[in-house]
Design a protein around this motif. Structure first.
Motif: not given
Length: 341
Positions: A82-102
């Protein structure tokens, strides 16, 4: 698909993803847990989902649609943020997903711009990105696989065309009609599309006078505050365009507190978007004149696209949801009984 988080899922038997968790792992944490992987996780499709937030009833229904679809029973493991309406949270989340190789990334972006770099990172990692609901504007459309959502411009046009017909039936087509608009989060796809679509119809009616646009961020509380200012500033408002249902609820509260009425038998015409169950109940109570549906049940559609990709099939770049509009002339009892959101 030998992901550390799937291994841990099977080892612990945890199949539930909290709907409001916000957690980001460092690269070292991801690598450490990958080293601890001991279980074969073949058979699961891992999906990382970055959601805008939880600002409205529509958003809650949208989130639930994905949580209900991407389950272990259906062959998926969902990482939800949940990004809580903040783009910076989404950028972190997507990069985390990439690291986790989803296997797939699902993104419902807060705003349309600012995604090129992180989507390039996903592309370089070979992870397809499916964008849902709100759109992205990027320099290269190959950075994402496809987009699933509503035709927001068409929603705005439907609202404008309905208003023109409604005023005609009421013998008011030649009157000066004063309007105000409660906009959603500025630069979000829904705000841009609904504003643009309605404006196309507005331009055809020289007697329609749009007094002011102001954002209320799709929230009920802020909409009530903005509507209070509108009412104090403009004594003769005929129509309020609310770019989602929760803002309509806030506008209705402000109108009533100001001693005015709204709805088919009231002083002010209320037009809303989304068409969640609570809005139908408000329409049934005579508070809302018309709503344009924005179908939040996107989970099964996205799952269908993922299955196509798993089979190596091409998918359409754009996939629109089926949607309607509703007004008080319809059988509201039946609609409410059969409504799933």
């Amino acid at each position: 698909m030998r992901k550390w988080f799937i291994a841990m899922l099977i080892l612990t038997g945890i199949f539930f993803v909290p709907a409001c968790s916000v957690s980001y792992r460092t690269e070292n944490e991801v690598l450490k847990q990958e080293e601890e992987e001991t279980e074969n996780s073949e058979g699961y499709i891992t999906v990382g989902f970055s959601q805008v937030g939880s600002e409205s009833d529509w958003r809650a229904a949208n989130t639930q649609s994905f949580l209900d679809t991407f389950t272990a029973e259906n062959g998926y493991y969902l990482l939800y943020e949940d990004a809580q309406n903040k783009q910076e949270n989404q950028l972190k989340a997507v990069r985390s997903f990439i690291l986790q190789e989803v296997d797939y990334i699902l993104l419902d972006p807060v705003v349309e711009t600012g995604w090129d770099s992180v989507l390039q990172e996903a592309k370089d990692a070979g992870i397809p990105v499916i964008v849902s609901d709100r759109k992205v504007v990027v320099s290269d459309e190959s950075l994402y696989t496809c987009w699933v959502g509503s035709n927001f411009e068409e929603e705005g046009r439907k609202a404008g065309e309905w208003l023109a017909n409604y005023l005609e039936t009421r013998g008011r087509s030649r009157e000066t009609i004063n309007l105000v608009t409660l906009q959603g989060t500025l630069d979000s796809s829904a705000q841009l599309g609904r504003t643009e679509g309605f404006s196309e119809v507005l331009a055809l009616h020289k007697n329609w006078n749009m007094l002011e646009y102001q954002s209320a961020d799709f929230t009920q509380t802020k909409a009530q505050e903005v509507m209070e200012r509108f009412l104090a500033k403009y004594p003769d408002i005929d129509v309020v365009i609310c770019e989602n249902d929760n803002m309509a609820f806030g506008a209705i509260d402000a109108i009533h507190e100001a001693g005015k009425t709204c709805g088919p038998d009231g002083d002010i015409i209320i037009i809303s978007f989304d068409a969640v169950r609570a809005a139908f109940e408000a329409m049934q109570e005579g508070k809302i004149n018309m709503m344009v549906e924005c179908n939040p049940l996107q989970g099964p559609v996205v799952a269908d696209i993922i299955q196509q990709l798993e089979r190596g099939e091409d998918v359409a770049k754009v996939r629109y949801m089926d949607e309607k509009y509703f007004d008080t002339s319809m059988d509201l009892d039946f609609i409410i009984e059969t409504r799933t959101y």
